[in-house]
Design a protein around this motif. Structure first.
Motif, PDB file in Angstrom:
ATOM      1  N   VAL A  94      37.408  19.157  39.673  1.00  0.00           N
ATOM      2  CA  VAL A  94      37.338  19.609  38.284  1.00  0.00           C
ATOM      3  C   VAL A  94      36.468  18.628  37.513  1.00  0.00           C
ATOM      4  O   VAL A  94      36.632  17.408  37.625  1.00  0.00           O
ATOM      5  N   LEU A 151      36.233  24.221  37.619  1.00  0.00           N
ATOM      6  CA  LEU A 151      36.720  23.936  38.965  1.00  0.00           C
ATOM      7  C   LEU A 151      35.706  24.498  39.953  1.00  0.00           C
ATOM      8  O   LEU A 151      35.333  25.679  39.871  1.00  0.00           O
ATOM      9  N   GLN A 160      34.352  25.011  44.020  1.00  0.00           N
ATOM     10  CA  GLN A 160      34.629  25.033  45.455  1.00  0.00           C
ATOM     11  C   GLN A 160      33.309  25.298  46.163  1.00  0.00           C
ATOM     12  O   GLN A 160      32.637  26.297  45.880  1.00  0.00           O
ATOM     13  N   GLY A 202      36.707  28.644  38.654  1.00  0.00           N
ATOM     14  CA  GLY A 202      37.687  28.674  37.573  1.00  0.00           C
ATOM     15  C   GLY A 202      37.226  27.782  36.443  1.00  0.00           C
ATOM     16  O   GLY A 202      36.348  26.928  36.634  1.00  0.00           O
ATOM     17  N   ALA A 250      41.623  31.127  36.695  1.00  0.00           N
ATOM     18  CA  ALA A 250      41.675  30.492  38.009  1.00  0.00           C
ATOM     19  C   ALA A 250      42.159  31.486  39.044  1.00  0.00           C
ATOM     20  O   ALA A 250      42.838  32.460  38.715  1.00  0.00           O
ATOM     21  N   GLU A 251      41.817  31.254  40.296  1.00  0.00           N
ATOM     22  CA  GLU A 251      42.197  32.177  41.354  1.00  0.00           C
ATOM     23  C   GLU A 251      43.665  32.056  41.731  1.00  0.00           C
ATOM     24  O   GLU A 251      44.270  33.022  42.192  1.00  0.00           O
ATOM     25  N   THR A 252      44.249  30.865  41.563  1.00  0.00           N
ATOM     26  CA  THR A 252      45.649  30.657  41.927  1.00  0.00           C
ATOM     27  C   THR A 252      46.341  29.860  40.839  1.00  0.00           C
ATOM     28  O   THR A 252      45.695  29.191  40.018  1.00  0.00           O
ATOM     29  N   ASP A 299      48.023  27.183  41.363  1.00  0.00           N
ATOM     30  CA  ASP A 299      47.720  25.779  41.631  1.00  0.00           C
ATOM     31  C   ASP A 299      46.387  25.374  41.011  1.00  0.00           C
ATOM     32  O   ASP A 299      46.250  24.270  40.462  1.00  0.00           O
ATOM     33  N   ASP A 300      45.393  26.261  41.081  1.00  0.00           N
ATOM     34  CA  ASP A 300      44.100  25.958  40.469  1.00  0.00           C
ATOM     35  C   ASP A 300      44.234  25.870  38.943  1.00  0.00           C
ATOM     36  O   ASP A 300      43.614  25.019  38.301  1.00  0.00           O
ATOM     37  N   SER A 332      45.591  22.548  38.131  1.00  0.00           N
ATOM     38  CA  SER A 332      44.572  21.506  38.264  1.00  0.00           C
ATOM     39  C   SER A 332      43.686  21.449  37.026  1.00  0.00           C
ATOM     40  O   SER A 332      43.378  20.366  36.508  1.00  0.00           O
ATOM     41  N   ARG A 375      43.532  36.427  39.991  1.00  0.00           N
ATOM     42  CA  ARG A 375      43.259  35.332  39.070  1.00  0.00           C
ATOM     43  C   ARG A 375      44.432  35.155  38.115  1.00  0.00           C
ATOM     44  O   ARG A 375      45.138  36.095  37.786  1.00  0.00           O
TER      45      ARG A 375
END
Length: 279
Positions: A139, A178, A180, A186, A204-206, A208-209, A212, A267
């Motif tokens: 990030v 974020l 990848q 994200g 964000a896709e998840t 957890d993301d 973050s 998302r």
């Protein structure tokens, strides 16, 4: 346009100070700068009793398919005179057949239901001073080269063409991204709002993301009072509470036109562009 002795006129910059007074009366923390940002993206009207502003609404059109209705406020002393209905009639006209979205307070819910809006989810508002949070890897702050990709990510998440909003946030706020494999997957915005700062929108896709991204913003705001608005279905509320941001209420996400079915969502999106219901 008039209703009884009430005149409806276009919302102009000279009405901003009176709008701040109305939102303060409603218990919402919007500053003049917060109103000005929304007005820059929107069209609106104010209801005047003589020269006194007694009602407001803003309509933000996102492309040809969607619009949001924001900051529907009627002075407490003027309620029961049909002003809110007139403001909403204007807002729906301005939406020009687009799918309309708004965040409803408990008080506004009956009117919106009569106008054909249907609930699509619950929004939970969290506020507080977060403790230490370990920012997720990958990030960093976004650059101008990221903006086009963030616009596409946002459109995928919310189904609205909010490029004007994302570009304005890049200019007036800070956007964390974020990555990848070097590619943005994200983002999250951080800007001054109300009595502190607001974090969002977050895409964000998840979950957890999303955590973050939010942790990165928390780490960048030591000692700041922060607000995050999230959908109840996102699963972020328990984590936000554990970070020191208590749940302090919220509102009902509503939609008129388009599909009210739940979206299959790869998302997570949290909502934090100040809306009329979540002041």
């Amino acid at each position: 346009m008039q209703t009884d002795e009430i005149t409806l006129v276009g919302f102009a910059p000279e009405h901003l100070d009176s709008a701040v007074a109305l939102s303060s009366q409603a218990g919402w923390p919007h500053r003049r700068e917060d109103w000005a940002m929304m007005l820059a993206l929107s069209t609106g009207i104010v209801a005047l009793d003589g020269e006194r502003v007694v009602g407001t609404t803003l309509v933000t059109r996102y492309g040809d398919a969607a619009a949001t209705i924001n900051m529907v406020i009627v002075d407490a002393a003027m309620r029961g005179r049909g002003i809110g209905r007139k403001l909403m009639d204007f807002a729906l006209q301005q939406s020009e057949g687009r799918e309309c979205r708004l965040m409803a307070t408990r008080e506004g819910l009956p009117l919106y239901e009569k106008l054909g809006f249907r609930a699509t989810g619950q929004i939970v508002q969290h506020q507080g001073m977060p403790g230490e949070a370990l920012a997720g890897k990958d990030v960093e702050w976004a650059t101008a080269d990221d903006v086009a990709a963030l616009v596409e990510l946002d459109h995928s998440a919310c189904g609205m063409d909010r490029r004007g909003l994302i570009r304005l946030l890049f200019e007036q706020a800070r956007l964390a991204v974020l990555r990848q494999g070097g590619k943005p997957v994200g983002f999250a915005a951080l800007r001054t709002f109300g009595r502190g700062k607001v974090a969002g929108p977050v895409v964000a896709e998840t979950t957890d993301d999303a955590r973050s991204l939010l942790s990165f913003l928390f780490e960048a705001s030591p000692g700041a009072f922060l607000r995050v608005d999230t959908s109840e279905s996102s699963g972020l509320s328990p984590w936000l509470a554990a970070q020191g941001l208590a749940s302090v209420g919220g509102g009902v996400a509503m939609r008129r036109g388009g599909s009210t079915a739940a979206r299959p969502a790869p998302r997570v999106q949290t909502f934090a562009l100040a809306s009329q219901a979540l002041g």
